[in-house]
Design a protein around this motif. Structure first.
Motif, PDB file in Angstrom:
ATOM      1  N   ALA A 102       0.831  -1.206   0.000  1.00  0.00           N
ATOM      2  CA  ALA A 102       0.000   0.000   0.000  1.00  0.00           C
ATOM      3  C   ALA A 102       0.864   1.253   0.000  1.00  0.00           C
ATOM      4  CB  ALA A 102      -0.921  -0.012   1.214  1.00  0.00           C
ATOM      5  N   MET A 103       1.972   1.235   0.762  1.00  0.00           N
ATOM      6  CA  MET A 103       2.882   2.386   0.793  1.00  0.00           C
ATOM      7  C   MET A 103       3.529   2.614  -0.566  1.00  0.00           C
ATOM      8  SD  MET A 103       4.674   1.891   4.535  1.00  0.00           S
ATOM      9  CE  MET A 103       5.809   3.245   4.280  1.00  0.00           C
ATOM     10  N   THR A 139       0.991   4.122  -2.937  1.00  0.00           N
ATOM     11  CA  THR A 139       0.841   5.548  -2.666  1.00  0.00           C
ATOM     12  C   THR A 139       2.019   6.329  -3.237  1.00  0.00           C
ATOM     13  OG1 THR A 139      -0.425   5.137  -0.648  1.00  0.00           O
ATOM     14  CG2 THR A 139       0.644   7.286  -0.850  1.00  0.00           C
ATOM     15  N   ARG A 140       3.209   5.794  -3.070  1.00  0.00           N
ATOM     16  CA  ARG A 140       4.418   6.452  -3.587  1.00  0.00           C
ATOM     17  C   ARG A 140       4.331   6.613  -5.104  1.00  0.00           C
ATOM     18  NH1 ARG A 140       9.521   4.916  -5.405  1.00  0.00           N
ATOM     19  NH2 ARG A 140      11.204   6.325  -4.774  1.00  0.00           N
ATOM     20  N   ARG A 163       1.610   6.602  -6.917  1.00  0.00           N
ATOM     21  CA  ARG A 163       0.514   7.517  -7.242  1.00  0.00           C
ATOM     22  C   ARG A 163       0.957   8.970  -7.120  1.00  0.00           C
ATOM     23  NH1 ARG A 163      -2.869   5.524  -3.984  1.00  0.00           N
ATOM     24  NH2 ARG A 163      -3.294   7.185  -2.471  1.00  0.00           N
ATOM     25  N   VAL A 164       1.753   9.273  -6.113  1.00  0.00           N
ATOM     26  CA  VAL A 164       2.266  10.631  -5.942  1.00  0.00           C
ATOM     27  C   VAL A 164       3.210  10.994  -7.095  1.00  0.00           C
ATOM     28  CG1 VAL A 164       3.703  12.124  -4.497  1.00  0.00           C
ATOM     29  CG2 VAL A 164       1.964  10.653  -3.443  1.00  0.00           C
ATOM     30  N   ALA A 203      -2.935  13.543  -6.398  1.00  0.00           N
ATOM     31  CA  ALA A 203      -2.738  12.148  -5.992  1.00  0.00           C
ATOM     32  C   ALA A 203      -3.792  11.659  -5.012  1.00  0.00           C
ATOM     33  CB  ALA A 203      -1.355  11.986  -5.373  1.00  0.00           C
ATOM     34  N   VAL A 259      -3.910  12.531  -1.736  1.00  0.00           N
ATOM     35  CA  VAL A 259      -3.272  12.290  -0.434  1.00  0.00           C
ATOM     36  C   VAL A 259      -3.053  13.630   0.248  1.00  0.00           C
ATOM     37  CG1 VAL A 259      -2.125  10.205  -1.280  1.00  0.00           C
ATOM     38  CG2 VAL A 259      -0.914  12.403  -1.365  1.00  0.00           C
ATOM     39  N   THR A 285       1.777  13.431   3.673  1.00  0.00           N
ATOM     40  CA  THR A 285       2.135  12.134   3.077  1.00  0.00           C
ATOM     41  C   THR A 285       3.237  12.314   2.032  1.00  0.00           C
ATOM     42  OG1 THR A 285      -0.057  11.175   3.456  1.00  0.00           O
ATOM     43  CG2 THR A 285       1.271  10.205   1.700  1.00  0.00           C
ATOM     44  N   ARG A 323       7.071  10.800   2.362  1.00  0.00           N
ATOM     45  CA  ARG A 323       7.618   9.869   1.372  1.00  0.00           C
ATOM     46  C   ARG A 323       8.862  10.425   0.678  1.00  0.00           C
ATOM     47  NH1 ARG A 323       4.255   7.477   3.660  1.00  0.00           N
ATOM     48  NH2 ARG A 323       2.619   6.086   2.889  1.00  0.00           N
TER      49      ARG A 323
END
Length: 200
Positions: A17-18, A21-22, A24-25, A50, A52, A56, A60
């Motif tokens: 999941a992390m 997210t990374r 997606r950013v 993104a 978030v 976040t 990251r």
């Protein structure tokens, strides 16, 4: 026992999941920087794109410059994967290059125009030039001289003939169709083949 068995699964799911997210950013930042100047894109813009929080993004990547470095590394790694072409096949080489430029060329030109004032972009541009040179050495290995000044000269010619600014000239400034632009690049690459001089 059951809790111990489930703990690695939960840790693996969290790591996945992390990473999602990374990515997606980075995708959000790349999308925004493909359309707008570096200075005009804020971390808030990236976070909203993104889906978030700004915190976040900071957690990251540490900040805007860290995000930029990560994005450019990520884009470069994707280009490395997509630019697969058989050695010596000029038509295939040009087709692969144009597929990349049609997708990323406008963003590349926009980024390059800012490299003198944005250190992250200057670093990315240097990396991109080195990556492109290594790619040229690989796909034109059959025609490049073995070593010395002749090899450097041939590489310089091939670099110029495949540069993104030449794609921009043909596709954007002169308005050539993709087919006509690819033909022009094929003809140019054929005309600078070092082996032609030896055959004459």
């Amino acid at each position: 026992m059951e809790n111990e068995a489930r703990r690695p699964y939960r840790m693996g799911a969290r790591a996945a999941a992390m990473e999602a997210t990374r990515v997606r950013v980075m995708e959000a930042a790349a999308t925004l920087w493909a359309r707008r100047w570096y200075d005009d894109v804020t971390l808030q813009d990236v976070a909203e794109e993104a889906g978030v929080s700004v915190q976040t993004v900071v957690n990251r990547f540490g900040g805007k410059e860290g995000l930029a470095d990560a994005v450019f590394d990520w884009v470069a790694s994707r280009a490395e994967v997509t630019r697969q072409a058989p050695t010596g096949d000029v038509a295939a080489i040009v087709a692969v290059l144009f597929a990349d430029y049609e997708a990323q060329g406008d963003a590349n030109v926009l980024w390059t125009a800012q490299m003198e004032r944005v250190p992250a972009i200057a670093r990315a541009a240097a990396q991109a030039r080195a990556q492109h040179r290594a790619w040229l050495e690989r796909v034109f290995a059959d025609r490049l001289p073995a070593s010395g000044p002749d090899r450097e000269h041939a590489l310089n010619l091939h670099f110029a003939a495949t540069d993104v600014y030449l794609w921009k000239l043909w596709r954007r400034d002169l308005g050539l169709s993709r087919g006509d632009a690819e033909r022009a690049m094929r003809d140019l690459l054929t005309s600078i083949d070092p082996r032609r001089g030896h055959d004459a």
